[in-house]
Scaffold this motif. Structure first.
Motif, mmCIF file in Angstrom:
data_model
loop_
_atom_site.group_PDB
_atom_site.id
_atom_site.type_symbol
_atom_site.label_atom_id
_atom_site.label_comp_id
_atom_site.label_asym_id
_atom_site.label_seq_id
_atom_site.Cartn_x
_atom_site.Cartn_y
_atom_site.Cartn_z
ATOM 1 N N CYS A 12 -4.527 -33.250 13.100
ATOM 2 C CA CYS A 12 -3.941 -31.892 13.223
ATOM 3 C C CYS A 12 -3.628 -31.343 11.989
ATOM 4 C CB CYS A 12 -2.741 -31.995 14.246
ATOM 5 S SG CYS A 12 -2.384 -30.402 14.449
ATOM 6 N N ARG A 37 -11.512 -32.384 9.658
ATOM 7 C CA ARG A 37 -10.509 -31.669 9.887
ATOM 8 C C ARG A 37 -9.272 -31.696 9.639
ATOM 9 N NH1 ARG A 37 -8.120 -29.124 14.767
ATOM 10 N NH2 ARG A 37 -6.206 -29.586 13.444
ATOM 11 N N LYS A 42 -0.181 -24.541 8.945
ATOM 12 C CA LYS A 42 0.247 -24.630 10.623
ATOM 13 C C LYS A 42 0.741 -23.541 10.984
ATOM 14 C CE LYS A 42 -1.461 -27.680 12.208
ATOM 15 N NZ LYS A 42 -2.806 -27.656 12.471
ATOM 16 N N HIS A 190 -7.092 -30.026 22.060
ATOM 17 C CA HIS A 190 -6.277 -29.070 22.451
ATOM 18 C C HIS A 190 -6.202 -28.602 23.984
ATOM 19 C CE1 HIS A 190 -5.870 -28.727 18.123
ATOM 20 N NE2 HIS A 190 -4.716 -28.162 18.324
ATOM 21 N N GLU A 216 -8.705 -34.310 17.427
ATOM 22 C CA GLU A 216 -7.764 -34.795 16.426
ATOM 23 C C GLU A 216 -7.737 -36.276 16.317
ATOM 24 O OE1 GLU A 216 -5.162 -30.508 16.316
ATOM 25 O OE2 GLU A 216 -4.372 -32.267 17.465
ATOM 26 N N ASP A 227 1.198 -32.031 16.892
ATOM 27 C CA ASP A 227 0.509 -32.588 18.017
ATOM 28 C C ASP A 227 0.084 -34.041 18.005
ATOM 29 O OD1 ASP A 227 -0.040 -30.015 18.624
ATOM 30 O OD2 ASP A 227 -1.797 -29.829 18.114
ATOM 31 N N GLN A 230 -1.272 -35.765 21.426
ATOM 32 C CA GLN A 230 -2.818 -35.761 21.621
ATOM 33 C C GLN A 230 -3.820 -36.339 20.379
ATOM 34 O OE1 GLN A 230 -2.621 -31.375 21.805
ATOM 35 N NE2 GLN A 230 -4.009 -31.202 19.796
#
Ligand code: PEP
Ligand code: MN
Length: 349
Positions: A12, A37, A42, A190, A216, A227, A230
């Motif tokens: 993330c 990524r 953020k 997400h 992610e 995050d 996840q």
């Protein structure tokens, strides 16, 4: 990205040099993603939570590019971010769900793209407004940016479900219909919000012919600064990808084509019958509207509406049609019927 299906993976957020390099190393040995990524700035709802490491993170992303040969992308929220991204040797970025909703910000970002040969990934806005999503993509396209992709990351959950964001699959389908030249990548992380739903969402995206997934991935999700719930490990990502069933758009055999054509002819005939029946039904609705008007009767007749719902739901076989779906159809028909009768009342005052 010329491949048919692309994988974008990475944490993330950029947290430290060690974290991005370890994650990239593991990914390069397993999944071999097309893009790495990681956000360096953020967008946080409340101040005080981890807002990213800023510019120094770009140096580490550049290292990912040179050491592992994976192009890196990060989020750009303003013109200044784009300038810094390009200056540090990255040639791709994404526009986040919060920024996409602001046409001023999007235009500023477009204007800061001094090169045309960059890749831009435009996430859907948080709220299900397809025009904002399309508008943001169009700003990049009309500026001559060569590679513009849409990222479907789900929508704010007005209805609570087990997912973090509601997929509203009909919205990316409509985007594909309106902008067929723009490839759509799904962001199952997400949407899912939890590792256990990521595979299911990724598979659904493939079933809809989306052209990639952004997931992610952190070498150690339990210590992630954003995050955390996840993110998954590169190993789990590799396992998920190995278990996905990739689909093709069509099959060349004449047996497939003939069977499909026969079935589609039946569907066509049924759709036209449905339209005929609805037209017929609305004519009767109008007659009832005139009758109510002549007798000065309210349009809404609650007892009748309740009995329509009850009798139709009882009549339908739940194995063939779900009660939820049938209720939605009845509500749409009823809404249209009320609108028609209101029009009749207004016309004949
Ligand atoms: C992200 O990708 O980390 C992110 C902030 O996503 P979104 O803009 O979709 O919320
Ligand atoms: Mn995130």
């Amino acid at each position: 990205m010329s491949k048919e299906f692309s994988i974008i993976a990475g944490p993330c957020s950029v947290e430290s040099e060690e974290q991005v390099l370890l994650t990239a190393q593991k990914l390069s040995q397993t999944v071999k993603p097309d893009f790495f990524r990681a956000g360096v700035w953020k967008p946080r709802t409340r101040p005080g939570s981890f807002e990213g490491v800023g510019v120094k993170g770009l140096l580490w992303l550049k290292k990912v590019q040179t050491e592992y040969g994976i192009p890196a992308i990060t989020e750009a929220g303003c013109a200044n971010h784009v300038e810094k991204i390009l200056k540090h040797g990255l040639s791709a970025f994404w526009v986040g769900a919060r920024t996409v909703a602001n046409p001023f910000s999007v235009q500023e970002i477009v204007d800061a793209c001094d090169k045309k040969n960059i890749s831009v990934f435009v996430k859907n806005p948080i709220h299900p407004d397809i025009e904002l999503w399309i508008g943001a993509i169009e700003r990049f396209l009309t500026a001559g940016i060569e590679n513009v992709y849409a990222i479907h990351r789900g929508f704010y959950p007005y209805e609570k479900t087990h997912l973090r964001n509601i997929p509203r699959w009909e919205i990316p389908i409509e985007l594909a219909r309106r902008l067929p030249q723009v490839k759509i990548i799904c962001d199952p992380s997400h949407i899912a919000g939890k590792p256990e739903y990521i595979a299911e969402i990724a598979q659904r995206a493939i079933n809809l012919n989306m052209c990639g997934i952004m997931i992610e991935t952190h070498y150690k999700p339990e210590i992630a600064l954003s995050d955390k719930e996840q993110q998954i490990t590169p190993d789990l990502l590799a396992k998920i990808i190995s278990e996905l069933s990739f689909r093709k758009l069509s099959a060349d055999t004449s047996e497939y084509r003939n069977n499909l054509n026969d079935l589609r002819e039946k569907i066509d005939a049924i759709d036209f019958q449905l339209i005929d029946m609805l037209e017929h039904r609305f004519k009767i609705v109008d007659e009832i509207g005139n009758l109510k008007k002549d007798n000065n009767i309210t349009i809404l007749q609650l007892e009748r509406w309740k009995s329509i719902i009850e009798s139709r739901l009882n009549y339908a076989n739940p194995d063939n049609i779900s009660k939820d779906f049938l209720l939605k159809i009845l509500q749409m028909i009823h809404k249209e019927s009320i609108a028609r009768q209101n029009k009749i009342f207004d016309e004949r005052k």
